[in-house]
Scaffold this motif. Structure first.
Motif, PDB file in Angstrom:
ATOM      1  N   THR A  16      34.284  25.697  32.742  1.00  0.00           N
ATOM      2  CA  THR A  16      35.699  26.005  32.889  1.00  0.00           C
ATOM      3  C   THR A  16      35.834  27.484  33.191  1.00  0.00           C
ATOM      4  OG1 THR A  16      35.971  26.445  30.536  1.00  0.00           O
ATOM      5  CG2 THR A  16      36.393  24.194  31.277  1.00  0.00           C
ATOM      6  N   GLU A  17      36.965  27.833  33.741  1.00  0.00           N
ATOM      7  CA  GLU A  17      37.221  29.230  34.011  1.00  0.00           C
ATOM      8  C   GLU A  17      38.692  29.506  33.831  1.00  0.00           C
ATOM      9  OE1 GLU A  17      36.565  30.577  37.982  1.00  0.00           O
ATOM     10  OE2 GLU A  17      37.697  28.960  38.862  1.00  0.00           O
ATOM     11  N   GLN A  18      38.988  30.715  33.531  1.00  0.00           N
ATOM     12  CA  GLN A  18      40.363  31.163  33.449  1.00  0.00           C
ATOM     13  C   GLN A  18      40.472  32.388  34.339  1.00  0.00           C
ATOM     14  OE1 GLN A  18      41.622  32.207  29.532  1.00  0.00           O
ATOM     15  NE2 GLN A  18      43.752  32.384  30.118  1.00  0.00           N
ATOM     16  N   ARG A  19      41.417  32.355  35.230  1.00  0.00           N
ATOM     17  CA  ARG A  19      41.591  33.485  36.141  1.00  0.00           C
ATOM     18  C   ARG A  19      41.979  34.724  35.355  1.00  0.00           C
ATOM     19  NH1 ARG A  19      38.972  32.344  40.600  1.00  0.00           N
ATOM     20  NH2 ARG A  19      39.523  30.326  41.406  1.00  0.00           N
ATOM     21  N   PRO A  20      41.471  35.882  35.759  1.00  0.00           N
ATOM     22  CA  PRO A  20      41.827  37.108  35.047  1.00  0.00           C
ATOM     23  C   PRO A  20      43.308  37.447  35.241  1.00  0.00           C
ATOM     24  CG  PRO A  20      40.570  37.615  37.013  1.00  0.00           C
ATOM     25  CD  PRO A  20      40.557  36.120  36.865  1.00  0.00           C
ATOM     26  N   SER A  21      43.859  38.203  34.323  1.00  0.00           N
ATOM     27  CA  SER A  21      45.275  38.576  34.401  1.00  0.00           C
ATOM     28  C   SER A  21      45.523  39.599  35.508  1.00  0.00           C
ATOM     29  CB  SER A  21      45.733  39.135  33.056  1.00  0.00           C
ATOM     30  OG  SER A  21      44.959  40.275  32.721  1.00  0.00           O
ATOM     31  N   TRP A  22      44.479  40.292  35.940  1.00  0.00           N
ATOM     32  CA  TRP A  22      44.626  41.306  36.977  1.00  0.00           C
ATOM     33  C   TRP A  22      44.287  40.705  38.334  1.00  0.00           C
ATOM     34  CZ3 TRP A  22      39.957  41.774  39.376  1.00  0.00           C
ATOM     35  CH2 TRP A  22      38.840  41.392  38.644  1.00  0.00           C
ATOM     36  N   GLY A  23      44.813  41.323  39.382  1.00  0.00           N
ATOM     37  CA  GLY A  23      44.525  40.895  40.742  1.00  0.00           C
ATOM     38  C   GLY A  23      43.659  41.927  41.434  1.00  0.00           C
ATOM     39  N   TYR A  24      42.512  41.538  41.896  1.00  0.00           N
ATOM     40  CA  TYR A  24      41.590  42.496  42.515  1.00  0.00           C
ATOM     41  C   TYR A  24      42.231  43.275  43.658  1.00  0.00           C
ATOM     42  CZ  TYR A  24      37.707  44.539  44.986  1.00  0.00           C
ATOM     43  OH  TYR A  24      36.893  45.428  45.621  1.00  0.00           O
TER      44      TYR A  24
END
Length: 66
Positions: free
Chosen positions: A30-38
């Motif tokens: 599973t993964e959770q997208r980071p709160s920041w945007g590259y």
């Protein structure tokens, strides 16, 4: 019930790694997208370093170019 590392390793070693079939990972990885945007962070970092940044996103071009 938690499985040991050795059990998990043995199971992983027994599956085929041919091609792109990762179905044995269903429900495991599973993964959770980071709160920041590259792209946003990269833009801010570049601007902080004094670099010019060209915004080529389509929605931006529509507002700049009639």
């Amino acid at each position: 019930m938690s499985r040991s590392y050795e059990d998990l390793e043995a199971e992983a070693a027994s599956v085929s790694v041919e091609g792109w079939d990762f179905s044995w990972l269903d429900g495991r990885a599973t993964e959770q997208r980071p709160s920041w945007g590259y792209p946003d962070d990269a833009r801010a970092e570049a601007e902080a370093a004094g670099l010019d940044v060209i915004d080529l996103r389509l929605e931006h071009l529509r507002t700049v170019m009639p």
